[in-house]
Design an enzyme around this catalytic site. Structure first.
Site, short mmCIF file in Angstrom:
data_model
loop_
_atom_site.label_atom_id
_atom_site.label_comp_id
_atom_site.label_asym_id
_atom_site.label_seq_id
_atom_site.Cartn_x
_atom_site.Cartn_y
_atom_site.Cartn_z
N LYS A 84 0.85 -1.20 0.00
CA LYS A 84 0.00 0.00 0.00
C LYS A 84 0.88 1.25 0.00
O LYS A 84 1.89 1.31 0.72
CB LYS A 84 -0.90 -0.03 1.24
CG LYS A 84 -1.88 1.14 1.31
CD LYS A 84 -2.74 1.05 2.56
CE LYS A 84 -3.70 2.21 2.68
NZ LYS A 84 -4.51 2.18 3.91
N SER A 159 -9.42 2.44 3.15
CA SER A 159 -8.54 3.08 2.20
C SER A 159 -7.61 2.11 1.46
O SER A 159 -7.04 2.49 0.44
CB SER A 159 -7.69 4.13 2.91
OG SER A 159 -6.91 3.53 3.92
N SER A 183 -9.59 0.14 7.43
CA SER A 183 -9.11 0.21 6.05
C SER A 183 -8.53 -1.07 5.47
O SER A 183 -8.24 -1.12 4.28
CB SER A 183 -8.07 1.32 5.91
OG SER A 183 -8.72 2.54 5.76
N1 GLN Z 1 -12.62 5.23 6.73
C1 GLN Z 1 -11.93 5.61 7.91
C2 GLN Z 1 -11.40 7.02 7.78
O1 GLN Z 1 -11.64 7.62 6.79
C3 GLN Z 1 -10.83 4.63 8.21
C4 GLN Z 1 -9.65 4.78 7.33
C5 GLN Z 1 -8.51 3.91 7.73
O2 GLN Z 1 -8.68 2.90 8.41
N2 GLN Z 1 -7.34 4.31 7.33
O3 GLN Z 1 -10.76 7.55 8.62
#
Ligand code: GLN
Length: 492
Positions: A84, A159, A183
């Protein structure tokens, strides 16, 4: 037997070790698969074919030498892997899905990435992500969204959406992801793959670009619990470069050991089966729980009383920490710099141009929540409620080994569906955030499809440092079901 380019981790390793395939063949198969599907999926921000081919050739030479010397192979020697794009891989750009780091070349590799490189992996490239991992769909990536391999008009989740899509489309056997609030699990669920979010402090965050430091953790995605466990096992452990890692032994691998779930107790929290959840999701998760009962697990109701508060608590704490972490992008030390008449103007222009809308929203929310006069009312209060959420988990884990729940209230939504409604987007995280706030480990894996044949995921959470319970449960479940073997239609 899958064709070469559809190998999972354990299959690839067995074939590499026996000499039936070479790392170069496997890597080339992945690269040509990427070339074929990448225009539809956009799972990657940066591809590293030269690096990958060189690493594969090195791996093959090492295999020959070690075989000759009758020495053991490094465990992951020759295995292609995607990373990632919020994790540093030395000498490769690390954009974090942001314009502000468009030309930033990582000067070192993240500890977890380095451990995997030392174990022999072949890095194929950096996968797409919401900007600084802020989002649940990859639509916040400055480089354009990733498409879900099951339906190109839908999001892959986020994400770590690029990693999930790449694994689901069989572009790679496995990929690294990160979590601040779901994410890894949510994209795993939307794309029909398996993903682990380890206990906070189990895997080093050194070299992971910080979002919410008290929440961030590094995980991985692959097709099966067994494959995920193999990578987790290499990544985990104390690191002197990250003072929040914990010096505790990493549990032995358990996948392949048990055939049933006898002696395990699973709790079902009523707070995770709420009104508004897509009926097909609830049905599939409940059926999976029934299957686990058939396999020997004992099922009971439990209560995680403060679940509802997790969403507001998270959306105060995560932006607060993000606003502090992102202060370092000022045009001076990293990435984009736009000239200005004075320092102030240079900061403003660089940040104004470099950050996208969602990142700016979070910085404003976080700065507000931390400001004098509001700190106690917002941030301080959120921290107190976070403790209550954590206490709920401690209490429940006194009587059960794992908690079972849906990963998300819905299956993959349409690209653009939540574009103008950040709150609707935040609601997608309602079931994943508590595990991050409490720091407990959780695994997500496929348990069915909805009427549109989109994957449905379920998650299991365990007490801190009990990842082996999660692997055992998911492994035994996957031995008796075949959801994890289903392929997206583009592969048929
Ligand atoms: N969707 C959540 C956020 O926008 C979690 C994102 C994540 O786990 N990096 O913060």
């Amino acid at each position: 037997m899958d064709s070469l380019d559809e190998f999972g981790v354990s299959q690839a390793l067995a074939s590499l070790h026996s000499g039936r395939i070479s790392s170069l063949e496997l890597t080339q198969a992945c690269l040509s698969k990427i070339e074929r599907h990448e225009p539809d999926l956009h799972a990657f921000i940066t591809l590293t074919p030269e690096k990958a081919l060189a690493a594969a050739r090195n791996a093959d030479e090492l295999f020959i030498r070690l075989r000759r010397e009758q020495q053991p192979f490094p465990e992951l020697l020759g295995l292609p892997l995607a990373v990632k794009d919020v994790l540093c891989l030395q000498d490769v750009r690390c954009t974090c899905g942001s314009r502000i780091l468009e030309n930033f070349i990582a000067p070192f590799s993240a500890t977890a990435v380095q451990k995997l490189l030392d174990a022999g992996v072949v890095p194929l490239g950096k996968t797409n992500t919401d900007e600084f991992a802020m989002g649940s769909s990859t639509e916040n990536s400055a480089y354009g969204p990733t498409h879900n391999p099951w339906d190109f008009s839908r999001v892959p989740g986020g994400s770590s959406g690029g990693s999930a899509a790449a694994v689901a489309a069989r572009l790679v056997p496995a990929a690294l992801g990160t979590e601040t609030g779901g994410s890894v699990r949510q994209p795993a669920s939307f794309c029909g793959v398996t993903g682990i979010k380890p206990t906070y402090g189990r895997v080093s965050r050194y070299g992971l670009v910080a979002y919410g430091s008290s929440l961030d953790s590094l995980g991985c995605l692959a097709r099966t619990a067994e494959d995920v466990e193999i990578l987790f096992h290499q990544m985990a452990g104390y690191d002197q470069m990250d003072s929040t890692t914990i010096d505790r032994p990493v549990p032995d691998r358990v996948c392949g050991r048990d055939r049933d779930l006898k002696g395990l107790k699973i709790g079902i929290p009523s707070q995770y089966f709420i009104k508004g959840i897509q009926p097909a999701v609830e049905q599939a998760v409940r059926l999976a729980i029934t299957e686990m009962e058939r396999l020997g697990a004992e099922i009971s109701e439990v209560s995680l009383t403060h679940t509802e508060q997790a969403l507001p608590v998270y959306y105060l704490i995560a932006p607060a920490e993000a606003s502090a972490n992102l202060a370092r992008y000022d045009g001076v030390r990293f990435g984009l710099r736009l000239p200005g008449a004075d320092l102030q103007e240079m900061f403003t222009k660089s940040r104004g141009r470099g950050f996208g809308a969602e990142v700016k929203r979070r910085i404003m929310l976080g700065t507000y929540a931390l400001s004098a006069g509001y700190y106690e009312a917002y941030y301080g209060q959120a921290q107190k409620v976070r403790t209550l959420i954590k206490n709920d988990f401690d209490e429940v884990f006194r009587s059960v080994d794992a908690i079972a729940a849906p990963v998300a209230p819905t299956t993959a939504f349409k690209l653009g569906e939540h574009r103008d409604d950040p709150l609707a987007m935040y609601l997608e995280d309602v079931f994943t955030l508590p595990a991050n706030l409490a720091g407990v480990p959780a695994i997500a894996f496929p348990v069915g499809f909805d009427e549109a044949r989109l994957p449905i995921g379920m998650q299991l959470m365990a007490a801190p440092f009990r990842e082996e319970i999660l692997f055992r449960l998911a492994y035994v479940y996957q031995q008796s079901t075949d959801w994890h073997l289903c392929k997206p239609p583009i592969l048929n």
